[in-house]
Scaffold this motif. Structure first.
Motif, PDB file in Angstrom:
ATOM      1  N   SER A 125       0.816  -1.213   0.000  1.00 24.11           N
ATOM      2  CA  SER A 125       0.000   0.000   0.000  1.00 24.11           C
ATOM      3  C   SER A 125       0.854   1.269   0.000  1.00 24.11           C
ATOM      4  O   SER A 125       1.814   1.371   0.770  1.00 24.11           O
ATOM      5  N   PRO A 126       0.497   2.267  -0.826  1.00 20.19           N
ATOM      6  CA  PRO A 126       1.212   3.548  -0.790  1.00 20.19           C
ATOM      7  C   PRO A 126       0.947   4.310   0.504  1.00 20.19           C
ATOM      8  O   PRO A 126       1.625   5.290   0.798  1.00 20.19           O
ATOM      9  N   ASN A 127      -0.056   3.862   1.263  1.00 20.13           N
ATOM     10  CA  ASN A 127      -0.372   4.488   2.537  1.00 20.13           C
ATOM     11  C   ASN A 127       0.119   3.665   3.718  1.00 20.13           C
ATOM     12  O   ASN A 127      -0.319   3.860   4.855  1.00 20.13           O
ATOM     13  N   GLY A 128       1.018   2.738   3.456  1.00 19.29           N
ATOM     14  CA  GLY A 128       1.628   1.978   4.537  1.00 19.29           C
ATOM     15  C   GLY A 128       0.623   1.155   5.311  1.00 19.29           C
ATOM     16  O   GLY A 128      -0.213   0.458   4.737  1.00 19.29           O
ATOM     17  N   THR A 129       0.686   1.277   6.628  1.00 22.40           N
ATOM     18  CA  THR A 129      -0.127   0.423   7.504  1.00 22.40           C
ATOM     19  C   THR A 129      -1.421   1.092   7.944  1.00 22.40           C
ATOM     20  O   THR A 129      -2.053   0.643   8.897  1.00 22.40           O
ATOM     21  N   GLN A 306      21.982  18.836   9.728  1.00 23.16           N
ATOM     22  CA  GLN A 306      21.797  17.617   8.921  1.00 23.16           C
ATOM     23  C   GLN A 306      20.395  17.645   8.319  1.00 23.16           C
ATOM     24  O   GLN A 306      19.405  17.757   9.046  1.00 23.16           O
ATOM     25  N   ARG A 307      20.346  17.525   7.001  1.00 19.12           N
ATOM     26  CA  ARG A 307      19.055  17.577   6.305  1.00 19.12           C
ATOM     27  C   ARG A 307      18.483  16.179   6.113  1.00 19.12           C
ATOM     28  O   ARG A 307      19.204  15.220   5.825  1.00 19.12           O
ATOM     29  N   TYR A 308      17.163  16.098   6.276  1.00 20.95           N
ATOM     30  CA  TYR A 308      16.436  14.842   6.032  1.00 20.95           C
ATOM     31  C   TYR A 308      15.230  15.145   5.159  1.00 20.95           C
ATOM     32  O   TYR A 308      14.404  16.009   5.498  1.00 20.95           O
ATOM     33  N   ASP A 309      15.111  14.464   4.016  1.00 16.68           N
ATOM     34  CA  ASP A 309      13.956  14.638   3.126  1.00 16.68           C
ATOM     35  C   ASP A 309      12.946  13.524   3.345  1.00 16.68           C
ATOM     36  O   ASP A 309      13.309  12.346   3.468  1.00 16.68           O
ATOM     37  N   LYS A 310      11.690  13.892   3.378  1.00 13.51           N
ATOM     38  CA  LYS A 310      10.596  12.950   3.614  1.00 13.51           C
ATOM     39  C   LYS A 310      10.663  11.796   2.613  1.00 13.51           C
ATOM     40  O   LYS A 310      10.730  12.017   1.398  1.00 13.51           O
ATOM     41  N   ARG A 311      10.621  10.576   3.126  1.00 11.77           N
ATOM     42  CA  ARG A 311      10.780   9.406   2.264  1.00 11.77           C
ATOM     43  C   ARG A 311       9.459   8.902   1.682  1.00 11.77           C
ATOM     44  O   ARG A 311       9.458   8.147   0.711  1.00 11.77           O
ATOM     45  N   HIS A 312       8.339   9.281   2.294  1.00 13.46           N
ATOM     46  CA  HIS A 312       7.034   8.797   1.827  1.00 13.46           C
ATOM     47  C   HIS A 312       6.056   9.968   1.687  1.00 13.46           C
ATOM     48  O   HIS A 312       5.206  10.194   2.555  1.00 13.46           O
ATOM     49  N   ASP A 319       2.754  14.867  -4.660  1.00  9.71           N
ATOM     50  CA  ASP A 319       3.344  14.183  -5.813  1.00  9.71           C
ATOM     51  C   ASP A 319       4.507  14.962  -6.429  1.00  9.71           C
ATOM     52  O   ASP A 319       5.334  14.388  -7.149  1.00  9.71           O
ATOM     53  N   ASP A 320       4.567  16.268  -6.167  1.00 11.80           N
ATOM     54  CA  ASP A 320       5.650  17.080  -6.727  1.00 11.80           C
ATOM     55  C   ASP A 320       6.967  16.894  -5.965  1.00 11.80           C
ATOM     56  O   ASP A 320       8.032  17.265  -6.467  1.00 11.80           O
ATOM     57  N   PHE A 321       6.882  16.329  -4.770  1.00 11.25           N
ATOM     58  CA  PHE A 321       8.092  16.170  -3.960  1.00 11.25           C
ATOM     59  C   PHE A 321       8.894  14.957  -4.410  1.00 11.25           C
ATOM     60  O   PHE A 321       8.329  13.908  -4.715  1.00 11.25           O
ATOM     61  N   THR A 322      10.187  15.106  -4.430  1.00 15.98           N
ATOM     62  CA  THR A 322      11.071  13.967  -4.700  1.00 15.98           C
ATOM     63  C   THR A 322      11.328  13.247  -3.381  1.00 15.98           C
ATOM     64  O   THR A 322      11.838  13.857  -2.437  1.00 15.98           O
ATOM     65  N   PRO A 323      10.944  11.971  -3.279  1.00 18.05           N
ATOM     66  CA  PRO A 323      11.143  11.251  -2.014  1.00 18.05           C
ATOM     67  C   PRO A 323      12.610  11.184  -1.626  1.00 18.05           C
ATOM     68  O   PRO A 323      13.493  11.034  -2.474  1.00 18.05           O
ATOM     69  N   GLY A 324      12.875  11.310  -0.323  1.00 16.86           N
ATOM     70  CA  GLY A 324      14.235  11.176   0.162  1.00 16.86           C
ATOM     71  C   GLY A 324      14.642   9.716   0.223  1.00 16.86           C
ATOM     72  O   GLY A 324      13.807   8.816   0.203  1.00 16.86           O
ATOM     73  N   GLU A 336      15.503  11.603  13.193  1.00 16.20           N
ATOM     74  CA  GLU A 336      14.411  12.464  12.730  1.00 16.20           C
ATOM     75  C   GLU A 336      13.687  11.767  11.585  1.00 16.20           C
ATOM     76  O   GLU A 336      14.295  11.102  10.756  1.00 16.20           O
ATOM     77  N   GLU A 337      12.375  11.902  11.586  1.00 16.00           N
ATOM     78  CA  GLU A 337      11.533  11.403  10.492  1.00 16.00           C
ATOM     79  C   GLU A 337      10.469  12.467  10.252  1.00 16.00           C
ATOM     80  O   GLU A 337      10.321  13.407  11.047  1.00 16.00           O
ATOM     81  N   ILE A 338       9.708  12.323   9.185  1.00 19.39           N
ATOM     82  CA  ILE A 338       8.654  13.289   8.887  1.00 19.39           C
ATOM     83  C   ILE A 338       7.323  12.569   8.691  1.00 19.39           C
ATOM     84  O   ILE A 338       7.197  11.689   7.838  1.00 19.39           O
ATOM     85  N   CYS A 339       6.369  12.904   9.503  1.00 14.82           N
ATOM     86  CA  CYS A 339       4.949  12.571   9.361  1.00 14.82           C
ATOM     87  C   CYS A 339       4.680  11.190   8.788  1.00 14.82           C
ATOM     88  O   CYS A 339       4.773  10.188   9.476  1.00 14.82           O
ATOM     89  N   LYS A 340       4.377  11.101   7.488  1.00 18.11           N
ATOM     90  CA  LYS A 340       3.911   9.854   6.887  1.00 18.11           C
ATOM     91  C   LYS A 340       4.966   8.757   6.869  1.00 18.11           C
ATOM     92  O   LYS A 340       4.633   7.567   6.771  1.00 18.11           O
ATOM     93  N   ASP A 341       6.231   9.138   7.010  1.00 20.45           N
ATOM     94  CA  ASP A 341       7.267   8.112   7.110  1.00 20.45           C
ATOM     95  C   ASP A 341       6.968   7.146   8.249  1.00 20.45           C
ATOM     96  O   ASP A 341       7.323   5.961   8.179  1.00 20.45           O
ATOM     97  N   MET A 342       6.298   7.652   9.283  1.00 17.95           N
ATOM     98  CA  MET A 342       6.019   6.841  10.465  1.00 17.95           C
ATOM     99  C   MET A 342       4.931   5.799  10.217  1.00 17.95           C
ATOM    100  O   MET A 342       4.686   4.943  11.068  1.00 17.95           O
ATOM    101  N   ASP A 343       4.284   5.857   9.055  1.00 20.95           N
ATOM    102  CA  ASP A 343       3.253   4.864   8.710  1.00 20.95           C
ATOM    103  C   ASP A 343       3.870   3.574   8.174  1.00 20.95           C
ATOM    104  O   ASP A 343       3.155   2.599   7.943  1.00 20.95           O
ATOM    105  N   PHE A 344       5.185   3.570   7.987  1.00 19.01           N
ATOM    106  CA  PHE A 344       5.868   2.452   7.332  1.00 19.01           C
ATOM    107  C   PHE A 344       6.853   1.795   8.302  1.00 19.01           C
ATOM    108  O   PHE A 344       7.973   2.292   8.488  1.00 19.01           O
ATOM    109  N   PRO A 345       6.469   0.677   8.906  1.00 17.80           N
ATOM    110  CA  PRO A 345       7.332   0.034   9.907  1.00 17.80           C
ATOM    111  C   PRO A 345       8.730  -0.301   9.404  1.00 17.80           C
ATOM    112  O   PRO A 345       9.710  -0.124  10.139  1.00 17.80           O
TER     113      PRO A 345
END
Length: 470
Positions: A125-129, A306-312, A319-324, A336-345
């Protein structure tokens, strides 16, 4: 009439437990009427129909979702058809095993089957869990500690096991031994939760989460360096205020500050100065339009960034964002993580295994889903053995420990500053789950597959054997 009543009763319980009402206890009871029906004399097609009605009714909260407009109707219909179909298969599988095998195998059939299906659905799923049964019981931390052993799917399994145990207890007297096993497993889970919650975490850090909705709105209007600088100066003042209250780790919301490439150093300077002057580590959420990006900056007291780009990125919205593709690991037990990244164990486990004890999570919700989405992060903390500081605009601002308890919680105000400052016990680091990963749901799948394929073969073998050999 009984069939319809069972469908409606289960549907209502699924809706109240998984939707925005958060009646967590009902998720442990929701499958009971359907399983009770399956273990009786009701025709199979009626059991399947009741199961479909119940699941579709339970999913009714989707029409309240703030993300509904982002989902193409065909995609939504496909998801509902797959989820409903597989749930019906899981109920049918329980009936199939009950007619052919011992009560003990029947006890395990439904939990193993649905846990496997939930895992396979969410793996792709693109929306993880999102939507897992396990999240529905996050309000009872004592019941979710098994996630530290086998992941969130252990919680899904236990929910289904408890419901199946009750259904079998209500249906057949010969199920006594199996019912006893089911209750024993559930009691063991409760005991494990009590023991784990009683275990003190000796290391405590004073943390803060800050959301300023006025500044967030200003950041999205900021098209010049001075305008973007005004936003970071606002947050720098608020970070200094949190530091005066003793905070040493501060998180701001996802995309809460604007980044303009030509003036990035100037824009970030107030935050770097605040970190240096106060000794605070900052996890600051930024967005940029050119190029389109959703990222966070971790700023240490010595001025390192230290920069971190959202992976999900959120499908349909980002959709315009390039996943990290870079880990959120910061060293010294921090990440550090960003929001929706936490939906993916799996994404989070890849960082947690390095020894995370504290994670900063800039986030953004959409009001009504603040609790439903926020608690998914809390589950990651239980799985990975780390505490969380999460700052979400239009959502919840909280700090949670590694056992899933909310140490501090506020709903962010529609304008102005919302801040929490709390003494947060740090997590102990990697758990059994971080080491073995998704072994448990795969074992459930192997068991269910062996049961489904093995029972018919065993029955054929038994029929071929001469009576004298039996």
């Amino acid at each position: 009439m009984i069939t319809l009543l069972a469908a409606v009763l289960s549907g209502i319980m699924f809706y109240l437990a998984q939707g925005y009402d958060h009646v967590w206890g009902l998720v442990w009871l929701a499958p009971v009427p359907l399983l009770w029906l399956a273990y009786g004399n009701t025709r199979t097609w009626q059991v399947i129909g009741a199961s479909a009605i119940a699941l579709l009714g339970g999913a009714g909260y989707i029409v309240q979702s703030p993300y509904l407009h982002l989902i193409p109707p065909l995609v939504l219909m496909s998801v509902l058809v797959v989820d409903t179909g597989l749930f019906c298969v899981a109920i049918w599988f329980a009936r199939f095993v009950q007619h052919r095998a011992s009560p003990l195998l029947t006890l395990l059939a439904f939990p193993a089957c649905w846990t496997t299906f939930e895992f396979l659905i969410e793996l792709q799923s693109p929306n993880g869990t999102y939507g897992s049964l396990a999240y529905s019981t996050m309000s009872a931390p004592v019941l979710i500690q098994s996630a530290s052993l086998f992941g969130m799917y252990a919680v899904t399994f236990l929910i289904c096991l408890f419901a199946n145990t009750l259904a079998m207890a209500l249906r057949l007297k010969r199920n006594t031994a199996a019912v006893g096993v089911g209750l024993t497993i559930c009691a063991a889970n409760l005991a494990f939760g009590i023991v784990r919650l009683a275990h003190a975490q000796p290391d405590v850090l004073r943390v803060a989460a800050i959301v300023d909705e006025t500044a967030v709105a200003d950041s999205w209007r900021a098209k010049t360096v001075p305008a973007a600088l005004a936003v970071t100066e606002t947050y720098a003042r608020e970070i200094r205020a949190a530091a005066r209250d003793g905070a040493r780790f501060v998180v701001t919301p996802e995309g809460g500050m604007a980044s303009i490439l030509a003036g990035q150093g100037t824009i970030v300077a107030p935050l770097v100065a605040a970190a240096r002057d106060t000794g605070v580590q900052i996890i600051a959420g930024f967005h940029s339009e050119m190029p389109a990006a959703d990222f966070a900056l971790a700023i240490t007291p010595d001025g390192r960034i230290q920069r971190y780009d959202k992976r999900h990125p959120v499908p349909g919205l980002e959709d315009d964002f390039t996943p990290g593709h870079v880990s959120g690991w910061l060293g010294d037990g921090r990440a550090e993580e960003i929001c929706k990244d936490m939906d993916f164990p799996d994404t989070i486990r890849s960082d947690a295994v390095k020894g995370v004890s504290l994670m900063g999570v800039p986030a953004g919700d959409m009001g009504i889903d603040g609790w439903q989405h926020g608690i998914m992060s809390v589950m990651r903390g239980v799985e990975g053995g780390f505490s969380i500081v999460r700052a979400a605009h239009d959502g919840l601002v909280f700090a949670s420990d590694a056992q899933g308890r909310l140490v501090a919680l506020k709903k962010d105000a529609p304008a102005g500053l919302t801040m929490i400052v709390a003494d947060l016990p740090l997590g102990s680091g990697p758990t059994l789950y971080t080491r073995i990963g998704n072994a448990f749901p795969w074992l459930c799948g192997i068991f269910a597959l062996a049961l489904g394929a093995g029972l018919p073969a065993w029955r054929r073998l038994q029929k071929r054997r001469p009576v004298a050999e039996r």
